[in-house]
Each structure stands twice: as C-alpha cells, then as structure tokens.
Design an enzyme around this catalytic site. Structure first.
Site, PDB file in Angstrom:
ATOM      1  N   THR A  21      -5.727   7.113  -4.769  1.00  0.00           N
ATOM      2  CA  THR A  21      -5.695   7.216  -3.316  1.00  0.00           C
ATOM      3  C   THR A  21      -4.696   8.272  -2.874  1.00  0.00           C
ATOM      4  OG1 THR A  21      -6.367   4.923  -3.069  1.00  0.00           O
ATOM      5  CG2 THR A  21      -5.241   5.921  -1.200  1.00  0.00           C
ATOM      6  N   GLU A  64       0.829  -1.218   0.000  1.00  0.00           N
ATOM      7  CA  GLU A  64       0.000   0.000   0.000  1.00  0.00           C
ATOM      8  C   GLU A  64       0.862   1.266   0.000  1.00  0.00           C
ATOM      9  OE1 GLU A  64      -2.591  -1.209  -1.249  1.00  0.00           O
ATOM     10  OE2 GLU A  64      -4.048  -0.347   0.103  1.00  0.00           O
TER      11      GLU A  64
HETATM   12  N1  LIG Z   1      -1.242  -5.058  -8.271  1.00  0.00           N
HETATM   13  C1  LIG Z   1      -1.846  -3.853  -8.356  1.00  0.00           C
HETATM   14  N2  LIG Z   1      -3.187  -3.778  -8.439  1.00  0.00           N
HETATM   15  C2  LIG Z   1      -3.816  -2.564  -8.514  1.00  0.00           C
HETATM   16  N3  LIG Z   1      -3.164  -1.361  -8.548  1.00  0.00           N
HETATM   17  C3  LIG Z   1      -1.817  -1.428  -8.492  1.00  0.00           C
HETATM   18  C4  LIG Z   1      -1.108  -2.648  -8.374  1.00  0.00           C
HETATM   19  N4  LIG Z   1       0.209  -2.364  -8.314  1.00  0.00           N
HETATM   20  C5  LIG Z   1       0.305  -1.021  -8.398  1.00  0.00           C
HETATM   21  N5  LIG Z   1      -0.889  -0.461  -8.522  1.00  0.00           N
HETATM   22  C6  LIG Z   1      -1.176   0.990  -8.676  1.00  0.00           C
HETATM   23  O1  LIG Z   1      -2.003   1.417  -7.600  1.00  0.00           O
HETATM   24  C7  LIG Z   1      -3.005   2.326  -8.061  1.00  0.00           C
HETATM   25  C8  LIG Z   1      -4.364   1.839  -7.586  1.00  0.00           C
HETATM   26  O2  LIG Z   1      -4.371   1.947  -6.194  1.00  0.00           O
HETATM   27  P1  LIG Z   1      -5.299   3.033  -5.474  1.00  0.00           P
HETATM   28  O3  LIG Z   1      -5.077   4.375  -6.058  1.00  0.00           O
HETATM   29  O4  LIG Z   1      -5.069   2.844  -4.027  1.00  0.00           O
HETATM   30  O5  LIG Z   1      -6.751   2.608  -5.877  1.00  0.00           O
HETATM   31  P2  LIG Z   1      -7.613   1.410  -5.291  1.00  0.00           P
HETATM   32  O6  LIG Z   1      -8.692   2.027  -4.524  1.00  0.00           O
HETATM   33  O7  LIG Z   1      -8.089   0.705  -6.494  1.00  0.00           O
HETATM   34  O8  LIG Z   1      -6.680   0.589  -4.433  1.00  0.00           O
HETATM   35  C9  LIG Z   1      -2.944   2.358  -9.559  1.00  0.00           C
HETATM   36  O9  LIG Z   1      -2.385   3.601  -9.945  1.00  0.00           O
HETATM   37  C10 LIG Z   1      -1.970   1.254  -9.943  1.00  0.00           C
HETATM   38  O10 LIG Z   1      -1.113   1.665 -10.962  1.00  0.00           O
HETATM   39  N1  LIG Z   2      -7.808   4.850   4.333  1.00  0.00           N
HETATM   40  C1  LIG Z   2      -7.442   4.906   2.923  1.00  0.00           C
HETATM   41  C2  LIG Z   2      -8.235   3.845   2.185  1.00  0.00           C
HETATM   42  C3  LIG Z   2      -7.962   3.819   0.694  1.00  0.00           C
HETATM   43  O1  LIG Z   2      -8.827   2.844   0.113  1.00  0.00           O
HETATM   44  P1  LIG Z   2      -8.790   2.544  -1.470  1.00  0.00           P
HETATM   45  O2  LIG Z   2      -9.771   1.447  -1.653  1.00  0.00           O
HETATM   46  O3  LIG Z   2      -9.211   3.797  -2.143  1.00  0.00           O
HETATM   47  O4  LIG Z   2      -7.380   2.149  -1.811  1.00  0.00           O
HETATM   48  C4  LIG Z   2      -7.710   6.289   2.371  1.00  0.00           C
HETATM   49  O5  LIG Z   2      -8.868   6.709   2.523  1.00  0.00           O
HETATM   50  O6  LIG Z   2      -6.772   6.925   1.846  1.00  0.00           O
END
Ligand SMILES: Nc1ncnc2c1ncn2[C@@H]1O[C@H](COP(=O)(O)OP(=O)(O)O)[C@@H](O)[C@H]1O
Ligand SMILES: N[C@@H](CCOP(=O)(O)O)C(=O)O
Length: 301
Positions: A180, A129
């Site tokens: 995020t 994360e």
């Molecule tokens: N295995 C993975 N699966 C999904 N997203 C990934 C992965 N590895 C890296 N990422 C990156 O993380 C981001 C998605 O995560 P985030 O922004 O937290 O959204 P989500 O709510 O879908 O987790 C994307 O920009 C993606 O490029």
């Molecule tokens: N507590 C985090 C949770 C992010 O969840 P995601 O499903 O959007 O990856 C935040 O709110 O930043």
C-alpha cells in the site's frame, strides 16, 4: 473476561472513485484474532497466510500498535497476548493489515469493557494503518468495524457514515504483491478539475445506487475512476486484459484497495464465465462472496 476470539473480515477500499473514502466489508476471507489477558507486556504470534511476512514486534505489527495505544490511553496495568491467524494475504488489497488493526481494537474493547463507540474503534484501528501504509487511512478499518458500505467523510475530526448493503461480489487475488505504501507513493499530489468532477460525479452515483438497490448503476459508476486506476493498473499485469475480456459479464470491476486484488460486481448467471477469464489470465484464488456485516465474536470466556 479473560479471553476473546473474533473474526475480522477482509475489506475492499476505494471502490473506484472513493479513494481513502469508500469501503466495503466482505464476508470472506477473514483474519481470526484472539486476545487474552496476560501477566505483563504485549506478546504477538502470527500464523496462516503470509505469516512469515508479518512482524511480531509490537511497534511494527498493526494489531500490536492498536493494543499498545489502548493500553496507554486507558492506563491498563495488565498485559495482553495477541494471537493472529491470517486468512487474508498481506499485500493483497483486501485490507489484511486493517483486519488485524480493527480486530484488535474491537477485541480490546470487549476484553476490558471500555465502552468505546464504533467511531472510537475506527480511530484506534486507523493508527495501525499508519504502520502499514504510512497514513492512518480509515477506509478499510471502517467497514471492518461497521460492516456494509462506509464513507469516511472527514478525517479531522474523523467522521464515518454507514450504509448497510447486501449484494454479491467476486474478488480475484493475482499472485502479485503490491505494498500500500508504494501504491500511494506513485499517485500524483494534485489532479485536474475535470478529474475531480468526474470522480465526485461517479461517487454520487454509487451512493444513490445503494439507496435504490441499483447494482448496475453501482458497478458502472465504480468503474468510472479517472484518478487512481490509471496509475495503479500499471502495477497489476493483466488487469486491463481482464477488464476488457469480462466487460459484458459484469456490472463493474475495479482495483480493490491498493491492489493487486480486484473486485467485481457480477451480472446474474455469469459467475462461471467470469471465473474462466480470471483463471485464463491469472490462475489465482477467486472468492465469490457477498458484502459482510463486519467483525463477529466467535468465543469469549
Ligand atoms: N497484523 C498484520 N497483518 C497484515 N499485515 C501487517 C500486519 N502488521 C503489519 N503488517 C504489514 O503490513 C503490510 C500489509 O499491509 P498493506 O500493504 O496495506 O496490504 P493489505 O492490502 O494486505 O493491507 C505487510 O507488509 C505487513 O508486513
Ligand atoms: N485508500 C487506501 C486503501 C488501501 O487498501 P489495502 O487493502 O490495499 O490496504 C489506498 O488506496 O492506499
């Protein structure tokens, strides 16, 4: 064991007043993660939802980072092949990055028989994360690993509490992308005492409601966040309109994770009307599902 295949579920974090603390495992959608022992190094392939937006560099992929750290810590001499089939849209607010992180940690534990505890799996998974969110928040990976409802009550040292729950939810995925990382940057560094009192009170109500199986109280308190939603609702056009239009059809609605996904606790018999409103405003994918039990093993050999 040479190969293991797991399904790693979507998760909905924050749940209103529980920013970076509360998380709920869902039964769908989910990622499918396959790990195989290989000759050397770590290789990653990604297919499915938004695969083109997901890096396959080990140091940029959440699953790759988790596998790399476990290999280092346990001095594993073999390589690992990672195959990710995305069922959870990246940037959805449903823990897409977390599903890969958690699935990889769980699968490594099984593949190399490491005897890691669930808490240790959460620690490793949260390292993934850091890549996607810039902070090792554990509120998505914890419910993916424990299932049900989880609370990250401490980050250093990490402490997670778990409550098995089982109720139906509706999740809508508007066709908007919210990273995020960006959705964290727009939040204030400090909040008023009144906001803290409000959110802690609502969070207490949610936890109490789970022991009393009072879904009305859960939903009502879930809607009570006064810290995060005022900022992040601005990133989701139509959210306030949906919230107003379905207020008599639901026990609660809030932003799922960092959004744009939205999680809804439906009133009995109101699903079709809720779907009509969601279709009218967003015309987007909607999941009518229930709280999940976390990662499941599909195959091992
Ligand atoms: N295995 C993975 N699966 C999904 N997203 C990934 C992965 N590895 C890296 N990422 C990156 O993380 C981001 C998605 O995560 P985030 O922004 O937290 O959204 P989500 O709510 O879908 O987790 C994307 O920009 C993606 O490029
Ligand atoms: N507590 C985090 C949770 C992010 O969840 P995601 O499903 O959007 O990856 C935040 O709110 O930043």
């Amino acid at each position: 064991m040479e190969k293991i295949k797991v399904i790693s579920p979507a998760t909905s974090a924050n749940l209103g007043p529980g920013y970076d603390i509360f998380g709920l495992a869902l039964s769908e959608p989910y990622d499918t993660i396959t790990l195989s022992r290989s000759g050397g190094g770590i290789s990653i392939s990604v297919k499915g939802e938004g695969a083109n937006k997901i890096p396959t560099d080990v140091d940029k992929n959440t699953a790759g980072v988790v596998v790399r750290e476990i290999i280092k810590d346990f001095n594993i001499k073999e390589g690992v092949k990672i195959e990710i089939e995305k069922g959870i849209r990246p940037g959805s607010g449903l823990g897409s990055s977390a599903a890969s992180s958690a699935g990889a940690a769980f699968a490594m534990n099984e593949l190399f028989n490491l005897n890691l505890s669930k808490l240790e799996l959460v620690k490793y998974a949260s390292l993934g994360e850091s890549i996607s969110a810039g902070f090792p928040h554990a509120d998505n990976v914890a419910p993916a690993i424990y299932g049900g409802f989880t609370m990250v009550v401490n980050y250093n040292p990490l402490e997670v509490l778990h409550i098995p729950v089982d109720f139906e939810v509706v999740v809508a995925l508007p066709d908007i992308e919210v990273s995020t990382k960006k959705a964290r940057e727009i939040l204030p560094d400090s909040i008023s005492l009144r906001s803290m009192v409000n959110n802690v009170g609502k969070a207490c109500g949610m936890i109490y409601s789970l022991f009393k199986k009072d879904v009305e109280l859960f939903g009502r308190c879930m809607m009570g966040d006064s810290v995060v939603e005022p900022y992040r609702s601005q990133l989701i056009p139509g959210y306030l309109e949906v919230k107003e239009k379905i207020k008599d059809l639901v026990y609660g609605i809030t932003i799922s994770g960092s959004g744009p996904g939205v999680i809804i606790i439906p009133k009995e018999g109101k699903i079709s009307r809720i779907k009509e409103v969601l279709d009218e405003v967003w015309a987007c994918p909607v999941y009518h599902t229930k709280v999940g039990t976390g990662i499941q093993i599909l195959e091992r050999n």
